[in-house]
Design a protein around this motif. Structure first.
Motif, PDB file in Angstrom:
ATOM      1  N   THR A  23      37.489  47.567  52.065  1.00 46.03           N
ATOM      2  CA  THR A  23      36.742  46.340  52.379  1.00 46.03           C
ATOM      3  C   THR A  23      36.973  45.917  53.823  1.00 46.03           C
ATOM      4  O   THR A  23      36.028  45.564  54.540  1.00 46.03           O
ATOM      5  N   VAL A  24      38.239  45.934  54.252  1.00 44.53           N
ATOM      6  CA  VAL A  24      38.568  45.538  55.626  1.00 44.53           C
ATOM      7  C   VAL A  24      37.948  46.502  56.632  1.00 44.53           C
ATOM      8  O   VAL A  24      37.356  46.071  57.637  1.00 44.53           O
ATOM      9  N   LEU A  25      38.061  47.811  56.381  1.00 43.54           N
ATOM     10  CA  LEU A  25      37.510  48.810  57.306  1.00 43.54           C
ATOM     11  C   LEU A  25      35.989  48.684  57.400  1.00 43.54           C
ATOM     12  O   LEU A  25      35.416  48.679  58.503  1.00 43.54           O
ATOM     13  N   LEU A  26      35.345  48.596  56.253  1.00 36.77           N
ATOM     14  CA  LEU A  26      33.884  48.478  56.218  1.00 36.77           C
ATOM     15  C   LEU A  26      33.427  47.225  56.954  1.00 36.77           C
ATOM     16  O   LEU A  26      32.482  47.256  57.753  1.00 36.77           O
ATOM     17  N   SER A  27      34.112  46.113  56.696  1.00 37.18           N
ATOM     18  CA  SER A  27      33.735  44.848  57.333  1.00 37.18           C
ATOM     19  C   SER A  27      33.987  44.879  58.829  1.00 37.18           C
ATOM     20  O   SER A  27      33.160  44.404  59.616  1.00 37.18           O
ATOM     21  N   LEU A  28      35.122  45.440  59.242  1.00 35.90           N
ATOM     22  CA  LEU A  28      35.471  45.462  60.656  1.00 35.90           C
ATOM     23  C   LEU A  28      34.463  46.276  61.471  1.00 35.90           C
ATOM     24  O   LEU A  28      33.980  45.818  62.516  1.00 35.90           O
ATOM     25  N   ILE A  29      34.145  47.460  60.990  1.00 34.40           N
ATOM     26  CA  ILE A  29      33.172  48.307  61.706  1.00 34.40           C
ATOM     27  C   ILE A  29      31.814  47.613  61.771  1.00 34.40           C
ATOM     28  O   ILE A  29      31.163  47.574  62.825  1.00 34.40           O
ATOM     29  N   SER A  30      31.383  47.056  60.656  1.00 31.39           N
ATOM     30  CA  SER A  30      30.080  46.392  60.609  1.00 31.39           C
ATOM     31  C   SER A  30      30.048  45.151  61.494  1.00 31.39           C
ATOM     32  O   SER A  30      29.028  44.860  62.134  1.00 31.39           O
ATOM     33  N   LEU A  31      31.162  44.411  61.553  1.00 40.48           N
ATOM     34  CA  LEU A  31      31.215  43.220  62.400  1.00 40.48           C
ATOM     35  C   LEU A  31      31.091  43.583  63.869  1.00 40.48           C
ATOM     36  O   LEU A  31      30.360  42.939  64.621  1.00 40.48           O
ATOM     37  N   VAL A  32      31.812  44.620  64.287  1.00 41.77           N
ATOM     38  CA  VAL A  32      31.765  45.022  65.698  1.00 41.77           C
ATOM     39  C   VAL A  32      30.364  45.501  66.063  1.00 41.77           C
ATOM     40  O   VAL A  32      29.763  45.041  67.051  1.00 41.77           O
ATOM     41  N   LEU A  33      29.823  46.423  65.257  1.00 41.38           N
ATOM     42  CA  LEU A  33      28.487  46.962  65.545  1.00 41.38           C
ATOM     43  C   LEU A  33      27.414  45.886  65.409  1.00 41.38           C
ATOM     44  O   LEU A  33      26.493  45.802  66.231  1.00 41.38           O
ATOM     45  N   GLY A  34      27.526  45.045  64.370  1.00 37.56           N
ATOM     46  CA  GLY A  34      26.538  43.994  64.157  1.00 37.56           C
ATOM     47  C   GLY A  34      26.549  42.960  65.263  1.00 37.56           C
ATOM     48  O   GLY A  34      25.503  42.444  65.649  1.00 37.56           O
ATOM     49  N   THR A  35      27.742  42.656  65.794  1.00 37.05           N
ATOM     50  CA  THR A  35      27.831  41.691  66.895  1.00 37.05           C
ATOM     51  C   THR A  35      27.165  42.236  68.154  1.00 37.05           C
ATOM     52  O   THR A  35      26.383  41.541  68.817  1.00 37.05           O
TER      53      THR A  35
END
Length: 224
Positions: A23-35
Motif C-alpha cells: 500500500t505504501v509503495l503503490l501510494s508513494l509512486i502514484s503520489l510522486v508521478l501524479g503530482t
C-alpha cells in the motif's frame, strides 16, 4: 473465542506487513508521478491555448466523474483486448497516477488563478517570458494556496489505493479479505485494516492541518 482469533491474527503478521508495504509503495509512486503530471496539466490548462485547455478539462471531468473501480477495471481487463497486457501492480500505478493527476490538476489551476491579474500583467510589462512569469511569480504565490488541499488529496489517494485489491494486488485491503477467511470476525479484521490505513494517513492529515493553520495565520497578518 476472541483470544483464539487474536492468536490467529498474530500469525498473519508477516502477510499484514507485506500488504502494508505494498500500500505504501503503490501510494508513494502514484503520489510522486501524479503530482508531477498534475502540475504539468494544471500549468498547460492555464496557458491560454483553448484547445489544450478544453481537452485537459474534458479528461479531468471524465476521470473525476466516473468511479475509480470502473477506471481500474478498464485498464486491467479491457486493455488486454487491444494487445496491452499489464500486471496488477502496473495497472494500479497507472490508474492511481491518472486519478491523482486529474484532482491535482484542478488544485493547481485554482492556485494559479488565485494570483492577482495585476501582478501577472506587471511581470508581462517587465518583459518576462511566460515560463519566467510562471516560475518566478505565479507558482511561488500559488503554492501557498495549493499545499493544504494537495496534502489532503494525498490522504484521499492513499485510501483510494484500497480499490486495487479488486484486481488481485496484495495490498492491505486484500490482506484483510484473505485473513477474514481464516479468522471469521470481519469486524475485528477490518478494524485492524482501518488502523493500518490510519497509521499511514495520520501524518499527512496533521501536515495538512498544520499548513492550513499557517496559511490562516499568514492571511490574518496580511489583513491586519
Amino acid at each position: 473465542m476472541i483470544w483464539q482469533q487474536l492468536q490467529s491474527l498474530a500469525g498473519s503478521y508477516p502477510l499484514a506487513l507485506r500488504g502494508l508495504g505494498m500500500t505504501v509503495l503503490l501510494s508513494l509512486i502514484s503520489l510522486v508521478l501524479g503530482t508531477l503530471l498534475g502540475f504539468a496539466l494544471g500549468i498547460l490548462r492555464t496557458g491560454g491555448n483553448r484547445l489544450i485547455s478544453g481537452l485537459i478539462g474534458a479528461w479531468v471531468d471524465l476521470i473525476r466523474g466516473t468511479p475509480f473501480l470502473v477506471q481500474i477495471f478498464l485498464i486491467f481487463f479491457i486493455l488486454p483486448e487491444f494487445g496491452i497486457e499489464l500486471d496488477a501492480f502496473t495497472a494500479g500505478i497507472i490508474a492511481l497516477t491518472n486519478l491523482a493527476a486529474c484532482f491535482i490538476c484542478e488544485i493547481v489551476v485554482a492556485g494559479i488563478r488565485s494570483v492577482p491579474t495585476g501582478q501577472v500583467e506587471a511581470a508581462l510589462a517587465s518583459g518576462l517570458s511566460r515560463w519566467q512569469r510562471m516560475r518566478q511569480l505565479v507558482l511561488p504565490q500559488a503554492m501557498r494556496i495549493v499545499l493544504p488541499p494537495l496534502v489532503g488529496q494525498y490522504v484521499l489517494l492513499i485510501k483510494d489505493s484500497s480499490v486495487v485489491s479488486a484486481i488481485g494486488l496484495t495490498d492491505l485491503t486484500r490482506v484483510g479479505w484473505l485473513v477474514v477467511q481464516r479468522v471469521p470476525n470481519g469486524l475485528l479484521v477490518f478494524f485492524l485494516v482501518g488502523v493500518g490505513y490510519f497509521i499511514v494517513c495520520y501524518p499527512l492529515i496533521m501536515l495538512a492541518r498544520r499548513l492550513e493553520q499557517r496559511m490562516g495565520a499568514a492571511h490574518g497578518e496580511v489583513q491586519l
